[in-house]
Design a protein around this motif. Structure first.
Motif, PDB file in Angstrom:
ATOM      1  N   GLN A  30      32.336 -65.587 116.463  1.00 48.02           N
ATOM      2  CA  GLN A  30      31.282 -66.197 116.506  1.00 48.02           C
ATOM      3  C   GLN A  30      30.638 -65.595 117.718  1.00 48.02           C
ATOM      4  OE1 GLN A  30      32.156 -70.399 116.677  1.00 48.02           O
ATOM      5  NE2 GLN A  30      31.617 -70.552 118.983  1.00 48.02           N
ATOM      6  N   TYR A  31      29.158 -65.491 117.359  1.00 45.05           N
ATOM      7  CA  TYR A  31      28.518 -64.575 118.489  1.00 45.05           C
ATOM      8  C   TYR A  31      27.100 -64.868 118.728  1.00 45.05           C
ATOM      9  CZ  TYR A  31      31.905 -60.919 116.891  1.00 45.05           C
ATOM     10  OH  TYR A  31      32.933 -60.139 116.751  1.00 45.05           O
ATOM     11  N   PHE A  32      26.951 -65.393 120.072  1.00 45.99           N
ATOM     12  CA  PHE A  32      25.260 -65.693 120.368  1.00 45.99           C
ATOM     13  C   PHE A  32      24.536 -64.355 120.481  1.00 45.99           C
ATOM     14  CE2 PHE A  32      21.759 -66.400 123.488  1.00 45.99           C
ATOM     15  CZ  PHE A  32      21.271 -67.362 122.766  1.00 45.99           C
ATOM     16  N   LEU A  33      23.476 -64.417 119.621  1.00 49.63           N
ATOM     17  CA  LEU A  33      22.298 -63.257 119.409  1.00 49.63           C
ATOM     18  C   LEU A  33      21.355 -63.225 120.558  1.00 49.63           C
ATOM     19  CD1 LEU A  33      22.892 -63.004 115.625  1.00 49.63           C
ATOM     20  CD2 LEU A  33      24.179 -61.657 117.237  1.00 49.63           C
ATOM     21  N   GLY A  34      20.977 -64.323 120.980  1.00 47.99           N
ATOM     22  CA  GLY A  34      19.573 -64.308 121.738  1.00 47.99           C
ATOM     23  C   GLY A  34      18.583 -64.891 120.767  1.00 47.99           C
ATOM     24  N   GLU A  35      17.498 -64.473 121.104  1.00 51.54           N
ATOM     25  CA  GLU A  35      16.016 -64.868 120.529  1.00 51.54           C
ATOM     26  C   GLU A  35      15.790 -63.970 119.311  1.00 51.54           C
ATOM     27  OE1 GLU A  35      13.663 -67.559 121.371  1.00 51.54           O
ATOM     28  OE2 GLU A  35      15.213 -68.279 122.472  1.00 51.54           O
ATOM     29  N   MET A  36      15.609 -64.660 118.082  1.00 50.99           N
ATOM     30  CA  MET A  36      15.377 -63.996 117.031  1.00 50.99           C
ATOM     31  C   MET A  36      15.327 -64.901 115.801  1.00 50.99           C
ATOM     32  SD  MET A  36      19.188 -62.006 116.022  1.00 50.99           S
ATOM     33  CE  MET A  36      19.082 -61.190 117.705  1.00 50.99           C
ATOM     34  N   ASN A  37      14.898 -64.168 114.583  1.00 49.76           N
ATOM     35  CA  ASN A  37      14.699 -64.971 113.517  1.00 49.76           C
ATOM     36  C   ASN A  37      15.855 -65.150 112.523  1.00 49.76           C
ATOM     37  OD1 ASN A  37      14.586 -63.212 111.405  1.00 49.76           O
ATOM     38  ND2 ASN A  37      12.227 -62.546 112.068  1.00 49.76           N
ATOM     39  N   ASN A  38      16.132 -65.917 111.666  1.00 48.96           N
ATOM     40  CA  ASN A  38      17.066 -66.339 111.102  1.00 48.96           C
ATOM     41  C   ASN A  38      17.408 -64.980 110.116  1.00 48.96           C
ATOM     42  OD1 ASN A  38      19.191 -68.243 109.690  1.00 48.96           O
ATOM     43  ND2 ASN A  38      18.173 -67.585 107.916  1.00 48.96           N
ATOM     44  N   HIS A  39      16.349 -64.247 109.698  1.00 47.47           N
ATOM     45  CA  HIS A  39      17.013 -63.111 108.893  1.00 47.47           C
ATOM     46  C   HIS A  39      17.559 -61.943 109.561  1.00 47.47           C
ATOM     47  CE1 HIS A  39      14.989 -64.437 105.180  1.00 47.47           C
ATOM     48  NE2 HIS A  39      13.951 -64.748 105.470  1.00 47.47           N
ATOM     49  N   GLU A  40      16.930 -61.784 110.942  1.00 47.56           N
ATOM     50  CA  GLU A  40      17.917 -60.909 111.722  1.00 47.56           C
ATOM     51  C   GLU A  40      19.138 -61.269 111.999  1.00 47.56           C
ATOM     52  OE1 GLU A  40      15.082 -58.933 115.215  1.00 47.56           O
ATOM     53  OE2 GLU A  40      14.278 -61.362 114.937  1.00 47.56           O
ATOM     54  N   ALA A  41      19.332 -62.539 112.324  1.00 50.97           N
ATOM     55  CA  ALA A  41      20.605 -62.991 112.319  1.00 50.97           C
ATOM     56  C   ALA A  41      21.448 -62.710 111.195  1.00 50.97           C
ATOM     57  CB  ALA A  41      20.540 -64.414 112.971  1.00 50.97           C
ATOM     58  N   GLU A  42      20.990 -62.913 110.056  1.00 45.30           N
ATOM     59  CA  GLU A  42      21.816 -62.577 108.759  1.00 45.30           C
ATOM     60  C   GLU A  42      22.220 -61.339 108.628  1.00 45.30           C
ATOM     61  OE1 GLU A  42      22.952 -64.905 106.871  1.00 45.30           O
ATOM     62  OE2 GLU A  42      21.450 -66.480 106.762  1.00 45.30           O
ATOM     63  N   TYR A  43      21.441 -60.347 109.078  1.00 48.67           N
ATOM     64  CA  TYR A  43      21.351 -58.811 109.144  1.00 48.67           C
ATOM     65  C   TYR A  43      22.665 -58.681 110.106  1.00 48.67           C
ATOM     66  CZ  TYR A  43      18.093 -57.960 105.430  1.00 48.67           C
ATOM     67  OH  TYR A  43      17.380 -57.645 104.313  1.00 48.67           O
ATOM     68  N   ILE A  44      22.434 -59.181 111.491  1.00 48.00           N
ATOM     69  CA  ILE A  44      23.326 -58.771 112.433  1.00 48.00           C
ATOM     70  C   ILE A  44      24.924 -59.242 111.865  1.00 48.00           C
ATOM     71  CG2 ILE A  44      23.996 -59.248 114.688  1.00 48.00           C
ATOM     72  CD1 ILE A  44      21.076 -58.940 115.496  1.00 48.00           C
ATOM     73  N   ALA A  45      24.970 -60.431 111.616  1.00 52.61           N
ATOM     74  CA  ALA A  45      26.056 -60.794 110.951  1.00 52.61           C
ATOM     75  C   ALA A  45      26.880 -60.081 110.066  1.00 52.61           C
ATOM     76  CB  ALA A  45      26.091 -62.233 110.291  1.00 52.61           C
ATOM     77  N   LEU A  46      26.148 -59.413 108.925  1.00 52.80           N
ATOM     78  CA  LEU A  46      26.412 -58.454 108.208  1.00 52.80           C
ATOM     79  C   LEU A  46      27.149 -57.214 109.040  1.00 52.80           C
ATOM     80  CD1 LEU A  46      26.859 -57.098 105.196  1.00 52.80           C
ATOM     81  CD2 LEU A  46      24.529 -56.346 105.566  1.00 52.80           C
ATOM     82  N   LEU A  47      26.243 -56.706 109.734  1.00 46.56           N
ATOM     83  CA  LEU A  47      26.792 -55.569 110.619  1.00 46.56           C
ATOM     84  C   LEU A  47      28.063 -55.736 111.254  1.00 46.56           C
ATOM     85  CD1 LEU A  47      26.392 -52.612 111.562  1.00 46.56           C
ATOM     86  CD2 LEU A  47      24.768 -53.479 113.159  1.00 46.56           C
ATOM     87  N   LYS A  48      28.235 -56.996 111.826  1.00 50.29           N
ATOM     88  CA  LYS A  48      29.172 -57.411 112.875  1.00 50.29           C
ATOM     89  C   LYS A  48      30.489 -57.328 112.141  1.00 50.29           C
ATOM     90  CE  LYS A  48      27.236 -59.096 116.928  1.00 50.29           C
ATOM     91  NZ  LYS A  48      27.921 -58.116 117.894  1.00 50.29           N
ATOM     92  N   GLY A  49      30.355 -58.207 110.900  1.00 49.09           N
ATOM     93  CA  GLY A  49      31.284 -58.293 109.950  1.00 49.09           C
ATOM     94  C   GLY A  49      32.101 -56.945 109.344  1.00 49.09           C
ATOM     95  N   ILE A  50      31.093 -56.051 109.196  1.00 44.35           N
ATOM     96  CA  ILE A  50      31.423 -54.689 108.620  1.00 44.35           C
ATOM     97  C   ILE A  50      32.118 -54.104 109.830  1.00 44.35           C
ATOM     98  CG2 ILE A  50      30.477 -52.369 107.973  1.00 44.35           C
ATOM     99  CD1 ILE A  50      28.439 -53.772 106.405  1.00 44.35           C
ATOM    100  N   GLU A  51      31.705 -53.929 111.089  1.00 47.10           N
ATOM    101  CA  GLU A  51      32.181 -53.331 111.986  1.00 47.10           C
ATOM    102  C   GLU A  51      33.734 -53.875 112.340  1.00 47.10           C
ATOM    103  OE1 GLU A  51      28.408 -52.250 114.612  1.00 47.10           O
ATOM    104  OE2 GLU A  51      29.384 -54.199 114.922  1.00 47.10           O
ATOM    105  N   ILE A  52      33.933 -55.392 112.237  1.00 49.34           N
ATOM    106  CA  ILE A  52      35.354 -55.951 112.454  1.00 49.34           C
ATOM    107  C   ILE A  52      36.009 -55.534 111.416  1.00 49.34           C
ATOM    108  CG2 ILE A  52      36.510 -57.938 112.414  1.00 49.34           C
ATOM    109  CD1 ILE A  52      33.839 -59.366 113.659  1.00 49.34           C
ATOM    110  N   CYS A  53      35.754 -55.199 110.304  1.00 46.20           N
ATOM    111  CA  CYS A  53      36.735 -54.937 108.935  1.00 46.20           C
ATOM    112  C   CYS A  53      36.877 -53.535 109.263  1.00 46.20           C
ATOM    113  CB  CYS A  53      35.866 -55.148 107.741  1.00 46.20           C
ATOM    114  SG  CYS A  53      35.753 -56.994 107.335  1.00 46.20           S
ATOM    115  N   LEU A  54      36.089 -52.765 109.777  1.00 48.71           N
ATOM    116  CA  LEU A  54      36.494 -51.335 109.737  1.00 48.71           C
ATOM    117  C   LEU A  54      37.438 -50.898 111.142  1.00 48.71           C
ATOM    118  CD1 LEU A  54      32.884 -49.537 109.153  1.00 48.71           C
ATOM    119  CD2 LEU A  54      34.942 -49.636 107.939  1.00 48.71           C
ATOM    120  N   GLU A  55      37.178 -51.854 112.016  1.00 44.49           N
ATOM    121  CA  GLU A  55      38.153 -51.811 113.414  1.00 44.49           C
ATOM    122  C   GLU A  55      39.563 -52.046 112.835  1.00 44.49           C
ATOM    123  OE1 GLU A  55      36.437 -54.005 116.505  1.00 44.49           O
ATOM    124  OE2 GLU A  55      34.140 -52.848 116.540  1.00 44.49           O
TER     125      GLU A  55
END
Length: 133
Positions: A33-58
């Motif tokens: 779980q990651y605190f992302l700061g101030e943004m809207n829900n759609h931004e948070a969804e795309y960042i969750a996708l990116l972080k998930g991909i990065e974790i899996c690749l690592e």
């Protein structure tokens, strides 16, 4: 196949936001779980996708199946296109990285089935409480 549940949450539009990633690796569960700061829900969804991909690749995962309750994220990944300029940079990074997997799947699941939902919400709550950095 690795199952990856992702979710973004915002307490406002925009507001304090968090991302949650729940990974099931043949019964071995990983939670992020990651605190992302101030943004809207759609931004948070795309960042969750990116972080998930990065974790899996690592971790060296090669065959992954992502699940999200964001129809916008699923549609963007399937069409390899996002319309809103605000999300293009994050989306482009996620799309490019997703091509490094041997197999990458993404599908929509109802919110009640998204195992990352609580993680995303907790990221916001813990930041407010000063427990998550």
């Amino acid at each position: 196949m690795i199952e990856v549940y992702i979710d973004g949450a915002s307490a406002g539009d925009p507001g304090p936001s968090g991302a949650g990633i729940f990974i099931n690796n043949n019964g071995n569960v990983e939670r992020y779980q990651y605190f992302l700061g101030e943004m809207n829900n759609h931004e948070a969804e795309y960042i969750a996708l990116l972080k998930g991909i990065e974790i899996c690749l690592e971790k060296g995962y090669r065959i992954v199946s992502f699940r999200t309750d964001s129809k916008a994220v699923v549609s963007a990944m399937e069409k390899e296109f996002v319309k809103k300029e605000k999300y293009k940079v994050i989306f482009s990074q996620a799309l490019e990285l997703s091509r490094q997997f041997d197999l990458f799947f993404i599908k929509w699941v109802p919110s009640k089935e998204n195992r990352a939902d609580e993680l995303a919400r907790n990221a916001i709550l813990h930041e407010r409480d000063g427990k998550c950095k």
